[in-house]
Structure formats: structure tokens, C-alpha cells
Design an enzyme around this catalytic site. Structure first.
Site, PDB file in Angstrom:
ATOM      1  N   ASN A 173       3.853  -1.711   3.234  1.00  0.00           N
ATOM      2  CA  ASN A 173       2.806  -2.259   2.378  1.00  0.00           C
ATOM      3  C   ASN A 173       2.408  -1.162   1.394  1.00  0.00           C
ATOM      4  O   ASN A 173       1.732  -0.207   1.769  1.00  0.00           O
ATOM      5  CB  ASN A 173       1.598  -2.669   3.241  1.00  0.00           C
ATOM      6  CG  ASN A 173       0.408  -3.091   2.411  1.00  0.00           C
ATOM      7  OD1 ASN A 173       0.520  -3.340   1.212  1.00  0.00           O
ATOM      8  ND2 ASN A 173      -0.758  -3.185   3.053  1.00  0.00           N
ATOM      9  N   LYS A 227       0.409  -1.303  -1.027  1.00  0.00           N
ATOM     10  CA  LYS A 227      -0.982  -1.440  -1.510  1.00  0.00           C
ATOM     11  C   LYS A 227      -1.014  -1.235  -3.030  1.00  0.00           C
ATOM     12  O   LYS A 227      -0.042  -1.550  -3.700  1.00  0.00           O
ATOM     13  CB  LYS A 227      -1.913  -0.472  -0.776  1.00  0.00           C
ATOM     14  CG  LYS A 227      -1.737  -0.521   0.735  1.00  0.00           C
ATOM     15  CD  LYS A 227      -2.873   0.121   1.470  1.00  0.00           C
ATOM     16  CE  LYS A 227      -2.531   0.185   2.954  1.00  0.00           C
ATOM     17  NZ  LYS A 227      -3.668   0.472   3.790  1.00  0.00           N
ATOM     18  N   HIS A 287      -4.643  -9.393   4.981  1.00  0.00           N
ATOM     19  CA  HIS A 287      -4.799  -7.950   5.234  1.00  0.00           C
ATOM     20  C   HIS A 287      -6.294  -7.632   5.316  1.00  0.00           C
ATOM     21  O   HIS A 287      -7.096  -8.202   4.566  1.00  0.00           O
ATOM     22  CB  HIS A 287      -4.120  -7.131   4.131  1.00  0.00           C
ATOM     23  CG  HIS A 287      -4.011  -5.686   4.491  1.00  0.00           C
ATOM     24  ND1 HIS A 287      -5.071  -4.817   4.373  1.00  0.00           N
ATOM     25  CD2 HIS A 287      -2.974  -4.968   4.997  1.00  0.00           C
ATOM     26  CE1 HIS A 287      -4.676  -3.617   4.794  1.00  0.00           C
ATOM     27  NE2 HIS A 287      -3.413  -3.680   5.174  1.00  0.00           N
ATOM     28  N   GLU A 299      -7.987  -5.316   4.179  1.00  0.00           N
ATOM     29  CA  GLU A 299      -8.596  -4.890   2.910  1.00  0.00           C
ATOM     30  C   GLU A 299      -8.931  -6.109   2.048  1.00  0.00           C
ATOM     31  O   GLU A 299      -9.942  -6.111   1.337  1.00  0.00           O
ATOM     32  CB  GLU A 299      -7.653  -3.909   2.189  1.00  0.00           C
ATOM     33  CG  GLU A 299      -7.633  -2.565   2.915  1.00  0.00           C
ATOM     34  CD  GLU A 299      -6.346  -1.769   2.781  1.00  0.00           C
ATOM     35  OE1 GLU A 299      -5.534  -2.058   1.885  1.00  0.00           O
ATOM     36  OE2 GLU A 299      -6.150  -0.842   3.601  1.00  0.00           O
ATOM     37  N   GLU A 310      -3.303  -5.489  13.257  1.00  0.00           N
ATOM     38  CA  GLU A 310      -3.735  -4.236  12.629  1.00  0.00           C
ATOM     39  C   GLU A 310      -5.196  -3.972  12.975  1.00  0.00           C
ATOM     40  O   GLU A 310      -6.096  -4.512  12.318  1.00  0.00           O
ATOM     41  CB  GLU A 310      -3.588  -4.337  11.107  1.00  0.00           C
ATOM     42  CG  GLU A 310      -2.175  -4.610  10.649  1.00  0.00           C
ATOM     43  CD  GLU A 310      -1.942  -4.068   9.250  1.00  0.00           C
ATOM     44  OE1 GLU A 310      -1.062  -3.216   9.094  1.00  0.00           O
ATOM     45  OE2 GLU A 310      -2.660  -4.473   8.319  1.00  0.00           O
ATOM     46  N   GLY A 323      -5.074   3.500   7.781  1.00  0.00           N
ATOM     47  CA  GLY A 323      -5.325   4.573   6.818  1.00  0.00           C
ATOM     48  C   GLY A 323      -6.225   5.663   7.348  1.00  0.00           C
ATOM     49  O   GLY A 323      -6.702   6.506   6.595  1.00  0.00           O
ATOM     50  N   SER A 341      -1.739   3.350  10.825  1.00  0.00           N
ATOM     51  CA  SER A 341      -1.335   4.758  10.938  1.00  0.00           C
ATOM     52  C   SER A 341      -0.053   4.954  11.761  1.00  0.00           C
ATOM     53  O   SER A 341       0.092   5.958  12.457  1.00  0.00           O
ATOM     54  CB  SER A 341      -2.481   5.609  11.496  1.00  0.00           C
ATOM     55  OG  SER A 341      -3.596   5.540  10.617  1.00  0.00           O
TER      56      SER A 341
HETATM   57  C1  PEP Z   1      -1.557  -1.245   6.257  1.00  0.00           C
HETATM   58  O1  PEP Z   1      -1.980  -1.118   5.140  1.00  0.00           O
HETATM   59  O2  PEP Z   1      -1.210  -2.362   6.632  1.00  0.00           O
HETATM   60  C2  PEP Z   1      -1.462  -0.062   7.125  1.00  0.00           C
HETATM   61  C3  PEP Z   1      -1.123  -0.221   8.369  1.00  0.00           C
HETATM   62  O3  PEP Z   1      -1.764   1.151   6.558  1.00  0.00           O
HETATM   63  P1  PEP Z   1      -1.538   2.616   7.209  1.00  0.00           P
HETATM   64  O4  PEP Z   1      -0.149   2.615   7.801  1.00  0.00           O
HETATM   65  O5  PEP Z   1      -1.662   3.559   6.061  1.00  0.00           O
HETATM   66  O6  PEP Z   1      -2.581   2.795   8.245  1.00  0.00           O
END
Ligand code: PEP
Length: 251
Positions: free
Chosen positions: A9, A11, A96, A98, A168, A174, A214
Site C-alpha cells: 500500500n 498510500k 483502510h 486511514e 490491520e 505506521g 508494521s
Molecule cells: C498499511 O498502510 O496498510 C500498513 C500496514 O502500513 P505499515 O506497514 O506502514 O504499518
């Protein structure tokens, strides 16, 4: 069909030039390599048409990070599922955290987005997950179950079978704080059990459930070794081939 998947992803990162460069680099790194998972990159909308000309979809598949809850018309700034599909993209991330947190996407809105994505032959990568306060209150199972029920459980078993889920935990996205392999497995097993309760064991066992939050080269192997973890949705580590490739190779 249940598959191992590593999806990136991006972003809101990468100009068109930087993004096409990254896609080319990833494609070159995977050419001739025997990988044991599907690889997907979910790019900003404006990259899709260009990148779909660069990649070989046998090795790198393409997705968007969002699509609209409306078919078409006077919705300035929105991009429809049909538009995404017309670029050659095959996937779309929906729900997501976000998007839920910053753009007010509710379970009801997401239900419409999922329906339109499926109507346009896009595979939704549907994200679910609890925030830290919900985990600390022991409410994570209920939160995730409600997200699934309210956005997805109106689907027929046939349509549900086309969805990829991504668990998630919001507190892990992040932040550098990964869920432990045991926490991921526990939630993935709960999700599969929830799906089995609605659609039966066969559909539940055929659903790919990815972990996101992460994930990196250091923890991917342990996370993916869990019986109910079918891969990862990767944010930060998907922005460079050097950090994304080892996650793909963790399978
Ligand atoms: C994501 O944006 O779906 C995600 C898991 O980000 P990160 O791996 O940076 O935590």
C-alpha cells in the site's frame, strides 16, 4: 480462492515518475524468480494507467487504494470502481483505517464501495481492525466482527468468496509496533470462525486473510508462518524494493 498474498500500500507517496520507477524496479527484481505468493501493488489513482503498462500481471498485480461509493456523476474529486477497472487494475483496498479515520468512511459507506467494486470485477482488499483503546478494553473481537457484519454480510457466499480481508490493528499501522505472531493468529482464527458462522467452513477456509501493521523483513516470516495468516498488507516497507522483496520472499 485462498492464496498467499503480499500487497503493498503506497498510500500518498511517490510522484508519477518515482512510482513508475519503483514498479519497473520491482518487476525487474521479480522476473525469473519463483515466488510463493501473489504480489500486488496498490498505488495512487494517477499511477494506475501507466503502471499497468509496465508490469507483467503474472508476477505483479495492480490495485487502487480506494474507489467511490457512487456509480458516476457529480461527485467532484471521486474515482469510481469502473474508472479504476478501466486502467487495468484488478484490486482495490477498501476500508483502510486511514480512510475510516480521516475521511469518515463508515461501515455503511464501505458496504456500497464493496458492492460497486465487485460489480466492476475488482477484488476488494477489505481492511478491518481495532484502535488501541478498543484493544485495551478487550473489545477487538466485537469491533472487527461488527465491521465485517455491517459491510460484508449482505453479500452472497459467491460474492464473499471474491473478497480478500486484511486485519490491520490500527495501533500497529505506521507505528513500528507489530502485533505479535500470536496476537495476529488469534484474531485471524476469530475472523475465520466468524466467516464460518455466516457462510460455512468451506468459504471461510477459502478466504485469504492478510495481516497489516508494521510488517517488515524481520517479522514477516514469523507472522506468515501462522496457519490463519495468508500474507501481508504492507505500508512503509513497500516503498522500496530492498524492503519489500524480503517480505515477498518470507513465503
Ligand atoms: C498499511 O498502510 O496498510 C500498513 C500496514 O502500513 P505499515 O506497514 O506502514 O504499518
Amino acid at each position: 480462492m485462498r492464496k498467499n498474498i503480499v500487497a503493498g500500500n503506497w498510500k500518498m507517496n511517490k510522484t508519477l515518475q518515482e512510482g513508475t520507477e519503483l514498479a519497473k524496479e520491482l518487476q525487474a527484481a521479480l522476473n525469473g524468480k519463483a515466488v510463493k505468493c501473489d504480489v500486488i501493488i496498490c498505488t495512487p489513482f494517477i499511477h494506475l494507467a501507466s503502471i499497468s503498462q509496465i508490469i507483467d500481471t503474472k508476477t505483479v498485480k495492480l490495485g487502487a487504494q480506494n474507489s467511490a461509493d457512487k456509480v458516476s456523476g457529480a461527485y467532484t474529486g471521486e474515482v469510481s470502481a469502473a474508472m479504476v477497472a478501466s486502467t487495468g487494475a484488478q484490486y482495490v483496498i477498501l476500508g483502510h483505517s486511514e480512510r475510516r479515520a480521516y475521511y469518515g468512511e463508515t461501515n455503511a459507506i464501505l458496504k456500497e464501495k464493496v458492492k460497486l467494486a465487485l460489480e466492476n470485477n475488482l477484488t476488494p482488499i477489505f481492511c478491518i481492525g481495532e484502535v488501541l483503546a478498543e484493544r485495551e478494553a478487550g473489545k477487538q473481537d466485537q469491533v472487527v466482527k461488527t465491521q465485517i457484519e455491517e459491510s460484508l454480510f449482505d453479500l452472497s457466499a459467491e460474492d464473499f468468496g471474491k473478497i480478500v480481508l486484511a486485519y490491520e490493528p490500527v495501533w500497529a499501522i505506521g507505528t513500528g509496533k507489530t502485533a505479535t505472531a500470536a496476537q495476529a493468529q488469534e484474531m485471524h482464527a476469530f475472523i475465520r470462525q466468524t466467516l464460518a458462522g455466516k457462510y460455512g467452513a468451506a468459504v471461510a477456509n477459502e478466504t485469504s486473510i492478510l495481516y497489516g501493521g508494521s510488517a517488515n523483513a524481520g517479522n514477516a516470516k514469523e507472522l506468515f508462518a501462522n496457519p490463519d495468516v495468508d500474507g501481508g498488507l504492507i505500508g512503509g516497507a513497500a516503498l522500496k524494493v530492498d524492503t519489500f522483496l524480503p517480505i515477498i520472499e518470507a513465503f
